[in-house]
Design an enzyme around this catalytic site. Structure first.
Site, PDB file in Angstrom:
ATOM      1  N   LYS A  68       0.847  -1.193   0.000  1.00  0.00           N
ATOM      2  CA  LYS A  68       0.000   0.000   0.000  1.00  0.00           C
ATOM      3  C   LYS A  68       0.884   1.244   0.000  1.00  0.00           C
ATOM      4  CE  LYS A  68      -3.897   2.107   2.500  1.00  0.00           C
ATOM      5  NZ  LYS A  68      -4.839   1.971   3.625  1.00  0.00           N
ATOM      6  N   SER A 143      -9.660   2.336   2.766  1.00  0.00           N
ATOM      7  CA  SER A 143      -8.758   3.032   1.876  1.00  0.00           C
ATOM      8  C   SER A 143      -7.788   2.123   1.124  1.00  0.00           C
ATOM      9  CB  SER A 143      -7.960   4.078   2.664  1.00  0.00           C
ATOM     10  OG  SER A 143      -7.097   3.450   3.591  1.00  0.00           O
ATOM     11  N   SER A 168      -9.946   0.312   7.026  1.00  0.00           N
ATOM     12  CA  SER A 168      -9.386   0.378   5.675  1.00  0.00           C
ATOM     13  C   SER A 168      -8.893  -0.945   5.125  1.00  0.00           C
ATOM     14  CB  SER A 168      -8.237   1.393   5.623  1.00  0.00           C
ATOM     15  OG  SER A 168      -8.753   2.700   5.634  1.00  0.00           O
TER      16      SER A 168
END
Lengths: 469, 473, 96
Positions: A68, A143, A168
């Site tokens: 990420k 996210s 997330s």
């Protein structure tokens, strides 16, 4: 239609250990496939063209791993999905990344995310929005949307490093039919994780199956002298908790997580799962988590208070977005920050700055920290009698982008209602797929006590064998 | 109109590494930004880790200032934007400082200490093309960024600038005695002063370095505020900057008010629990403090309270120097007298502290010994001490060096004076004692005012009784 | 002084100034409205009795974590990521 595929990781690692393997050719192939994924779904912010396999003989040797984009990778651009960090190449690896590289994991790219993690749909990313492989008009969740997208769509063995502050990992895992493991706060070092809300941020995993998540957690977890909040509890091999029997396992089912606002089709799937788990030896019981209704407010107040201080450092001086220096520092900082931050980041900075102002600080920020204490106590109380808590992962199925656009900020925040409490309490969660509903994935969230990831792996591994009507 | 002054003293703690990372705090001979890392530059993803020594030192300071030590404490973020702050927030302490509610006695006044807390030092700014108010841009050296500071905050208990100076001197001496502070480091003690005149707003004068400058800044500020009052102009609450060159204070910016700092707990740094054991360890490692040392000087060396106080409270190194001299030379009363009345005056005149000066125990003792042996007069010694402080040369060498420039050994001088003043010599021989003074004066002139009159008298008598007396030369 | 009890343009200007953001008129108006809506919902916290409840800075109990005072040089190029430097210094905007 896109289906739910099982993991390729275990076989891949096995093959690598037992045969001679053309690593370079394999990486070439994976990168080519990643580029195709990018064309179809835009899950990446950057693909690592110079990906290579270090750590020969290591536990993950030869395994493609995506990271990420808020987790620092040495020599590879890291932006946290924000324009304000455009072009920033970290001079160091996050501890979690270093551990993965050490045992042979191959960093293939950086995955798209909401700017600094500020979102539930991965739609606030400054570098393109990942599309749901089940329906490209729908969100992957956020996210960690890019991480989930690659995990769901890749036809090569792969595990994603993701991160959660308030949900997330669970949200995108549920929206893409993947497994999302959010470890206990402090279980995995945050060193090198770009701060959103330091007292809640956790690096975790999104993967095809529970085994892969357990494997990655085993690699990443452990005390890190560089992160004062990382736990001194020794790391362990979490894959050993994979099982097919749940005899003696007690599951709590909190009423507040099955309210009217949750899509009935999703909660029914969870009830279906519980019935099947009972057949495997588990028992379940309804409980009440009365503080649930306060979680979103408390979570957002803590999150934006911390975030608005974390984002102060971005001002065009030392890294990231720069502009030509003119005017005084006040004018220069304001100029760069206004250019570099997206709408949601600005909103959270404003909200956070407000919540910290003397005069409001007690009513908002401090109050929220006290409510957090009550939420933690309530979880602790439940875990005195139960091994895990089972809830739906998300209250809705993956929404269309057009629907998200019409939502007001507070409506978006409300979607986090099932994930904020465990996240702010720092307890570990595991989101497992519960099949598809009308062609769209849904998920169940398992919650355990602090540092009881073993219980999550145990129950989660059994969930993978469940059948959906 | 009553003046009220409160101080915030920022003391750089003399640790080896920074407060939250392992970069060195010793930047001697290093280029700008050499002692930096991603942590003290606030790079994304980096995290602070606190240096235990800094906490130990702050506890020590708190104990020495008679404070309560916090049982539990934590760090906070004070958020404001400034180019010298790498994260645009400063990690400091807010709700619970490491120590609070103490005092320090200065002469007959008691100055209350509100709190002692730990925080990180910002970077050093170089204002290019002007001063802080007129520069075109700044250059930033983050070497200093992250150096541990103890901020010592007093109540507004000072009524005049003399007390301020005495307090600062005693405080600095105390910090040095504790071994937590290196006075030779430039800017290691920086002071913010709040000044208000009864009924007026509080003005903060920021970042003053050096005790003399504190006095100057405060005197200027008091005059300025009094002037405004007389002109019936309201004194506004503001932050001002002291310009050492012009000895004036300049308006800097309207200060962020406290409510805008938006303090939150520093979530990257867990709580600190200072238990009894830890306190005991610190307490037992506490060295002798200035007040104890003064008492010992009175007891062991027989000094007056006043003398002992001057020596100890001025500067720890002065006290060390005094004890060193006593070890070599004995006679503490003489050492104290010459130290306080002549050496210290000379140093003060040069605005020099003994630690940074060329004065050494051995050479200073040599000077005292020269007085004892009659090599030099006391009066001359008082002159010599200035030269000595200037050059740091051995006093004997200084005397010798000047001798090369015309001064003659005593016997030669006497012979010369006698040859030139035969009449006076004859009168003396004839028993007219009153010419002795005249001759001694001539000899002194010849030797460059050096020499003990007693010794000169003896040398003249020797001359009279000697073989060459009376013989034409 | 700004009246913080009213979420209006003046408050938004103040917040933007503290946070170093330039907000357009449009942004200011819409953020103000959203802030109001959000805080309205967050009022739910008033229901919670938090008397004598300690705030949780961290979700788990961690204390007394520190490093010893050892100096170590860090090998890196601090100026590598900036566009603004001069003679090994970072270069920044003036103060006034």
């Amino acid at each position: 239609m896109f289906g739910l595929i099982k993991s390729l990781v275990k076989d891949h690692l096995y093959t690598l250990k037992s045969t001679k393997f053309d690593t370079e050719g394999f990486i070439e192939d994976v990168l080519a496939k990643s580029r195709r994924l990018q064309e179809q779904y835009s899950p990446f912010i950057a693909i690592n063209d110079s990906a290579n396999a270090e750590g020969a003989g290591g536990m993950l040797y030869g395994l493609p791993v995506s990271v990420k984009d808020n987790i620092c990778t040495r020599g590879l651009q890291t932006t946290a999905g924000s324009r304000i960090l455009e072009g920033y190449v970290p001079p160091f690896d996050a501890t979690a990344v270093a551990k993965v590289r050490q045992v042979g994991g191959i960093v293939i790219g950086k995955t798209a995310m909401d700017e600094f993690g500020f979102g539930t749909f991965a739609t606030t990313c400054a570098y393109g929005v990942p599309k749901n492989p089940f329906d490209k008009d729908r969100s992957c969740g956020g996210s960690s949307g890019g991480a989930a997208c690659v995990t769901a769509a890749a036809d090569f063995p792969h595990i994603a490093l993701a991160q959660s502050t308030g949900g997330s990992i669970t949200a995108p895992a549920a929206f893409t039919g993947t497994v999302g493991l959010t470890p206990t706060y402090g279980r995995v070092s945050r060193y090198g994780l770009i701060d959103f809300s330091n007292s809640m941020d956790k690096i975790g995993v999104i993967s095809r199956c529970v085994y892969d998540s357990a494997l990655m957690l085993s690699v990443m977890s452990g005390y890190d002298p560089l992160d004062s909040t990382s736990s001194a509890m020794p790391s362990q091999d979490y894959t050993k908790y994979m099982t097919d029997s749940l005899v003696g396992v007690r599951i709590a089912v909190p009423r507040e997580y099955f309210s009217d606002v949750v899509d009935r089709r999703i909660s029914e799937r969870v009830m279906d799962a519980l019935a099947q788990l009972e057949d495997c030896g588990a028992t379940y019981e309804s409980v009440s988590l009365a503080t649930t209704k306060y979680a979103i407010a408390a979570y957002y107040l803590i999150a934006v208070s911390e975030a608005s201080t974390n984002l102060a450092k971005y001002c065009g001086l030392r890294y990231g977005l720069h502009d030509s220096i003119d005017g005084n520092f006040d004018a220069y900082f304001s100029k760069v920050r206004s250019e570099g931050f997206g709408e949601e980041a600005k909103r959270r900075i404003i909200l956070g700055t407000f919540a910290r102002l003397a005069g409001f600080r007690d009513a908002y920020y401090l109050k929220a920290l006290k409510v957090r204490t009550k939420i933690i106590e309530e979880f602790k109380e439940v875990f005195r009698k139960f091994d895990v808590i089972a809830t739906p992962s998300m209250p809705i199925l993956p929404p269309r982008f057009s629907e998200i656009e019409r939502m007001a900020p507070i409506e978006k925040y409300n979607v986090d209602l099932l994930t904020t409490a465990p996240n702010m309490a720092g307890v570990p969660t595991l989101s497992v797929p519960t099949g598809t509903v009308g062609g769209l994935p849904s998920g169940m969230q398992l919650i355990a006590d602090h540092f009881r990831e073993d219980a999550l792996v145990k129950v989660g591994s059994v969930c993978e064998g469940l059948k959906w009507k | 109109m009553e003046v009220m002054i409160g101080l915030e003293v920022h003391c750089q703690l003399d640790t080896k590494s920074k407060l939250f990372c392992s970069d060195s705090t010793d930047h001697h001979g290093k280029p700008p930004n050499a002692d930096t890392c991603p942590i003290c530059l606030g790079f994304p993803g980096s995290k602070p880790k606190v240096n235990k020594k800094a906490i130990d030192y702050a506890i020590m300071i708190g104990m020495a200032l008679n404070c309560k030590i916090a049982e539990r404490m934590w760090f906070s973020r004070k958020t404001y934007f400034y180019p010298d702050l790498p994260k645009n927030f400063q990690i400091t302490q807010y709700e619970v400082p490491v120590a609070s509610d103490g005092y320090l006695n200065v002469g007959s006044s008691r100055i209350r200490i509100r709190r002692v807390h730990i925080e990180e030092d910002p970077a050093r700014l170089v204002h290019m093309g002007g001063d802080i108010t007129s520069a075109e841009y700044v250059l930033i050296d983050y070497n200093r960024s992250g150096t541990p500071l103890a901020e010592i905050v007093t109540e507004p208990d000072f009524k005049n600038t003399k007390d301020v100076r005495a307090f600062l001197q005693k405080l600095a001496s105390m910090l040095e005695h504790l071994g937590v502070y290196d006075s030779s480091e430039e800017g290691s003690l920086r002071i913010d002063a709040n000044v208000s005149i009864e009924g007026g707003e509080r003005v903060e004068v920021k970042n003053i370095s050096g005790f003399e400058n504190v006095e100057k800044a405060l005197n200027y500020e008091i005059v300025r505020q009094n002037g405004m009052r007389r002109m019936e102009v309201e004194v506004e609450r503001e932050t001002r900057h002291f310009d050492a060159e012009s000895r004036t204070t300049k308006s800097l910016r309207k200060k962020e008010t406290e409510d805008e700092y938006g303090y939150i707990f520093e979530p990257d740094l867990p709580e600190i629990h200072i238990n009894g054991n830890w306190m005991e360890n610190v307490r037992s490692a506490m060295p002798e403090l200035p007040d104890q040392r003064v008492a010992r000087f009175v007891r062991e060396y027989g000094l007056t309270d006043y003398s002992a106080g001057v020596i100890v409270y001025t500067d720890k190194r002065l006290a060390d120097f005094f004890e060193g001299c006593c070890r070599i030379y004995g006679r503490p009363a003489e050492v104290a007298n010459w130290t306080i009345n002549y050496l210290l005056k000379s140093l003060n005149w040069r605005s020099e502290r003994i630690g940074a000066s060329k004065v050494r125990e051995e050479t200073f003792v040599e000077l005292l010994q020269m007085i004892d042996s009659g090599e030099i007069t006391e009066r001359y010694a008082k002159e010599l001490i200035k030269e000595y402080v200037d050059s740091g040369e051995s006093p004997r060498k200084i005397v010798g060096m000047e001798g090369d420039g015309g001064a003659a050994p005593l016997e030669e001088a006497v012979a010369k004076v006698a040859a030139e003043n035969r009449a006076a010599v004859e009168e003396l021989r004839a028993g007219k004692g009153e010419v002795m003074g005249f001759l001694i004066g001539r000899v002194l002139a010849e030797t460059g005012k050096r020499g003990d009159p007693k010794a000169i008298r003896e040398a003249i008598m020797n001359y009279l009784n000697g073989p060459e007396a009376g013989m034409p030369r | 002084m700004v009246d913080y009890t009213r979420i209006d343009g003046a408050l938004m200007d103040r917040l933007a100034k503290i946070a170093k953001l330039n907000l357009t008129e449009e942004e200011s108006v819409s953020y103000a409205q959203q802030l109001k809506d959000i805080l309205e919902v967050f009022k739910v916290l008033d229901e919670v009795d938090t008397k004598d409840v300690r705030p949780s800075f961290q979700p788990t109990k961690i204390e007394n974590i520190w490093r010893e005072d050892l100096a170590e040089a860090h090998e890196w190029s601090p100026l590598e990521s900036t566009r603004h430097s001069e003679n090994l210094y970072f270069k920044g905007p003036k103060i006034v």
